[in-house]
Design a protein around this motif. Structure first.
Motif, PDB file in Angstrom:
ATOM      1  N   LEU A 239      73.978  17.499  20.631  1.00  0.00           N
ATOM      2  CA  LEU A 239      72.759  17.524  21.820  1.00  0.00           C
ATOM      3  C   LEU A 239      71.663  16.052  22.289  1.00  0.00           C
ATOM      4  N   GLN A 240      71.533  15.069  21.716  1.00  0.00           N
ATOM      5  CA  GLN A 240      70.813  14.236  21.680  1.00  0.00           C
ATOM      6  C   GLN A 240      71.346  13.025  22.106  1.00  0.00           C
ATOM      7  N   ASP A 241      72.652  12.815  21.751  1.00  0.00           N
ATOM      8  CA  ASP A 241      73.312  11.356  22.420  1.00  0.00           C
ATOM      9  C   ASP A 241      74.175  11.463  23.572  1.00  0.00           C
ATOM     10  N   LYS A 326      71.037  30.157  24.598  1.00  0.00           N
ATOM     11  CA  LYS A 326      71.716  29.760  24.770  1.00  0.00           C
ATOM     12  C   LYS A 326      73.115  29.664  24.988  1.00  0.00           C
ATOM     13  N   LEU A 327      72.893  28.838  23.559  1.00  0.00           N
ATOM     14  CA  LEU A 327      73.644  27.422  23.311  1.00  0.00           C
ATOM     15  C   LEU A 327      75.167  28.263  22.941  1.00  0.00           C
ATOM     16  N   GLY A 328      76.092  27.335  22.800  1.00  0.00           N
ATOM     17  CA  GLY A 328      77.072  28.198  21.816  1.00  0.00           C
ATOM     18  C   GLY A 328      77.159  27.711  20.419  1.00  0.00           C
ATOM     19  N   ALA A 382      80.594  21.407  30.086  1.00  0.00           N
ATOM     20  CA  ALA A 382      81.262  22.376  30.550  1.00  0.00           C
ATOM     21  C   ALA A 382      80.430  23.751  31.593  1.00  0.00           C
ATOM     22  N   ASN A 383      79.607  23.440  30.033  1.00  0.00           N
ATOM     23  CA  ASN A 383      78.433  24.288  30.257  1.00  0.00           C
ATOM     24  C   ASN A 383      77.355  24.752  29.978  1.00  0.00           C
ATOM     25  N   ASP A 384      76.135  25.317  30.367  1.00  0.00           N
ATOM     26  CA  ASP A 384      75.189  24.849  28.966  1.00  0.00           C
ATOM     27  C   ASP A 384      75.184  25.793  27.979  1.00  0.00           C
ATOM     28  N   ASP A 385      76.654  26.555  27.606  1.00  0.00           N
ATOM     29  CA  ASP A 385      77.413  27.204  26.183  1.00  0.00           C
ATOM     30  C   ASP A 385      77.178  26.045  25.265  1.00  0.00           C
ATOM     31  N   HIS A 386      78.044  24.471  25.609  1.00  0.00           N
ATOM     32  CA  HIS A 386      78.022  24.438  25.307  1.00  0.00           C
ATOM     33  C   HIS A 386      76.971  22.145  25.107  1.00  0.00           C
ATOM     34  N   ARG A 387      76.263  23.021  25.568  1.00  0.00           N
ATOM     35  CA  ARG A 387      75.379  22.210  25.629  1.00  0.00           C
ATOM     36  C   ARG A 387      74.914  20.830  24.359  1.00  0.00           C
ATOM     37  N   ASN A 388      75.137  21.772  23.270  1.00  0.00           N
ATOM     38  CA  ASN A 388      75.086  21.156  21.845  1.00  0.00           C
ATOM     39  C   ASN A 388      76.050  20.874  20.475  1.00  0.00           C
ATOM     40  N   HIS A 389      77.136  20.895  21.900  1.00  0.00           N
ATOM     41  CA  HIS A 389      78.401  20.734  20.463  1.00  0.00           C
ATOM     42  C   HIS A 389      79.981  20.994  21.463  1.00  0.00           C
TER      43      HIS A 389
END
Length: 404
Positions: A239-241, A326-328, A382-389
Motif C-alpha cells: 500500500l505505502q511503497d 473497498k480494498l481486497g 489491477a484495480n482498487d480492490d488490490h491497491r493494498n496487496h
C-alpha cells in the motif's frame, strides 16, 4: 290323687302338641335363618362373578368393534374448536425423507491428494501441518495444508500461517527462492524473513460479490500478500511503497484534460455572448487527448479474463475515506482494531507517490516475477480492490496468464 282317664288323655293331648309346637317353631326359626343367609351369599357371589352369558355379551362388542375410520373435515374442525389444537394434516405428518448428508470427499480422493501432497512437500523447503479435508458446497480441497514457513537459510514465516494447497506452496517456494530473495538482496540489502499474509482459504465468490464466480480463495488455491519484512526489519508495504498506480496517473491526466476542455468551452461561450460576431466563426475541433488517456487508463485485466472472472472498477482517489472498505483481503468491520485494520485505514494519508525508490523497485520486480509463475497475479495496477496487496493464485488459464 288319682286322675281320671279322661283327664289324663286331656292332659296328654294338650301336653304333647305343646312340645311339638316349640320344636316346630325352633325348626322354622333355624330354617329361616339358613334360608336368609343363602340368598345373601349367592347375591354376593353373583355380583363378584357375573354369569357366563353376561361376560360373553360384554366381551363381544370389543371383539366385534369395526376399525377406526379417518376423521372427516368436520370432525377435525370440531376437534380444533374443542381443544384449540390444529388437527394434524396427513400430508405433512407423512414420514419425511431423512436430510441429505453434507457433501464430502471420498476416501479415494483424500488418499490420492494426500499422497501427491506428500511428494510435493518432499521436494521443497517448507514447514507445513496437515489440515483436515475441507468441503463446503463448491468450496474446499481434499488435502489442504497449513503453511507455516517456506525457504531455508533463512526460513520465511507466513504471518499468519495460510491454508493452501501443496501446489500453491510449491509455486510460492519457487517464486521466493528464484526471484524474491535475490531481489531483496539487490534492492533492500537484506533477505525477507516474513510474509505478511492477508487472506488464504475463504469460501466466497471473487471479490466477495454475489454475481461473480467462485474465487480461487474458495479452493485454497490463492494467497493475498500485504507486505514483506526483511531481516533488518525493513518493511516493503504494498500500500505505502508501490507508489501511485499508473492507472491512477492516467485517470488523473484524463480528468485534468476534461477540466481544461470544459473551462475552454465555458470561456468560448462567454466570449460569444460578449461578441456576437464570433458566433459565425467555425467551432474548434474537439480534442481527442482526453479520450486517448481514458482508453489507456482502462484496466487491462479484462483482456484475457473469462466472463465474470475479473471486473475492472472505476478508479477511486486514494483520499477517498471509503477506499479502506473497498480494498481486497479479509473483510474488515468498522471499528476493528489491529495492524491490518490500521494499515488499510492509512490509505488516505500514508499512500505516497514518492516512496523509497528501492522499496518501490523491489515490489514492482517481485510482482513481475510472480506473473511468470502463477496463473493470476494482481496488484495495485489491477484495480482498487488490490491497491493494498498482491493476489496470487494457481488458476488454470487456457490462453495466457493474468498479470496486473
Amino acid at each position: 290323687m288319682m286322675t281320671s282317664p279322661s283327664t289324663g288323655r286331656r292332659k296328654g293331648h294338650y301336653t304333647r302338641p305343646s312340645r311339638l309346637g316349640h320344636v316346630a317353631t325352633a325348626v322354622i326359626f333355624v330354617a329361616s335363618l339358613l334360608v336368609g343367609e343363602v340368598p345373601a351369599d349367592a347375591q354376593t357371589k353373583q355380583k363378584a362373578t357375573p354369569p357366563a352369558w353376561e361376560a360373553t355379551s360384554a366381551a363381544e362388542p370389543a371383539a366385534a368393534a369395526p376399525p377406526t375410520q379417518p376423521a372427516s373435515d368436520a370432525a377435525k374442525a370440531a376437534q380444533k374448536s374443542e381443544d384449540g389444537v390444529k388437527p394434524a394434516d396427513p400430508a405433512t405428518t407423512a414420514a419425511e425423507p431423512a436430510p441429505k448428508a453434507p457433501p464430502t470427499w471420498s476416501a479415494a480422493e483424500i488418499a490420492d491428494a494426500k499422497a501427491r501432497c506428500a511428494v510435493v512437500l518432499q521436494r521443497i523447503h517448507a514447514v507445513a501441518l496437515p489440515h483436515e479435508p475441507i468441503k463446503e458446497g463448491a468450496c474446499g480441497t481434499p488435502a489442504p495444508i497449513e503453511l507455516i514457513s517456506i525457504g531455508q537459510n533463512p526460513q520465511v514465516a507466513l504471518s499468519p500461517p495460510a491454508i493452501v494447497t501443496c501446489d500453491l506452496a510449491e509455486s510460492l517456494v519457487n517464486w521466493f527462492e528464484g526471484d524474491v530473495q535475490p531481489l531483496a538482496r539487490k534492492h533492500l540489502k537484506s533477505e525477507i524473513i516474513t510474509i505478511q499474509t492477508m487472506s488464504s482459504y475463504s469460501c466466497r465468490n471473487a471479490y466477495g460479490r454475489k454475481k461473480t464466480k467462485l474465487s480461487e480463495h474458495g479452493l485454497a488455491n490463492a494467497l493475498d500478500i500485504g507486505g514483506f519484512i526483511t531481516a533488518t526489519t525493513k518493511t516493503a508495504d504494498v500500500l505505502q511503497d508501490w507508489g501511485k498506480p499508473q492507472r491512477q496517473i492516467l485517470a488523473e491526466a484524463a480528468a485534468e484534460q476534461r477540466a481544461a476542455e470544459e473551462a475552454a468551452a465555458k470561456a468560448a461561450g462567454t466570449a460569444v455572448a460578449t461578441n456576437p460576431a464570433q458566433a459565425a466563426l467555425p467551432s474548434a475541433l474537439p480534442s481527442t487527448a482526453g479520450a486517448a488517456v481514458t482508453s489507456l487508463a482502462r484496466s487491462t485485466i479484462i483482456d484475457g479474463a473469462g466472463d465474470g472472472e475479473i471486473v475492472a472498477k472505476p478508479t477511486l482517489a486514494t483520499s477517498d475515506p471509503v477506499v479502506a472498505n473497498k480494498l481486497g483481503g479479509p473483510l474488515l468491520k468498522p471499528g476493528k482494531k489491529g495492524s491490518l485494520a490500521h494499515k488499510t485505514s492509512k490509505i488516505g494519508v500514508n499512500s505516497t507517490s514518492n516512496p523509497d525508490p528501492e522499496l518501490k523497485a523491489f515490489l514492482h520486480e517481485a510482482h513481475q516475477a510472480a506473473c511468470r509463475i502463477f496463473g493470476t497475479t494482481l496488484g495495485p495496477e489491477a484495480n482498487d480492490d488490490h491497491r493494498n496487496h498482491f493476489h496470487i493464485d494457481m488458476a488454470q488459464r487456457k490462453f495466457t496468464k493474468i498479470c496486473n
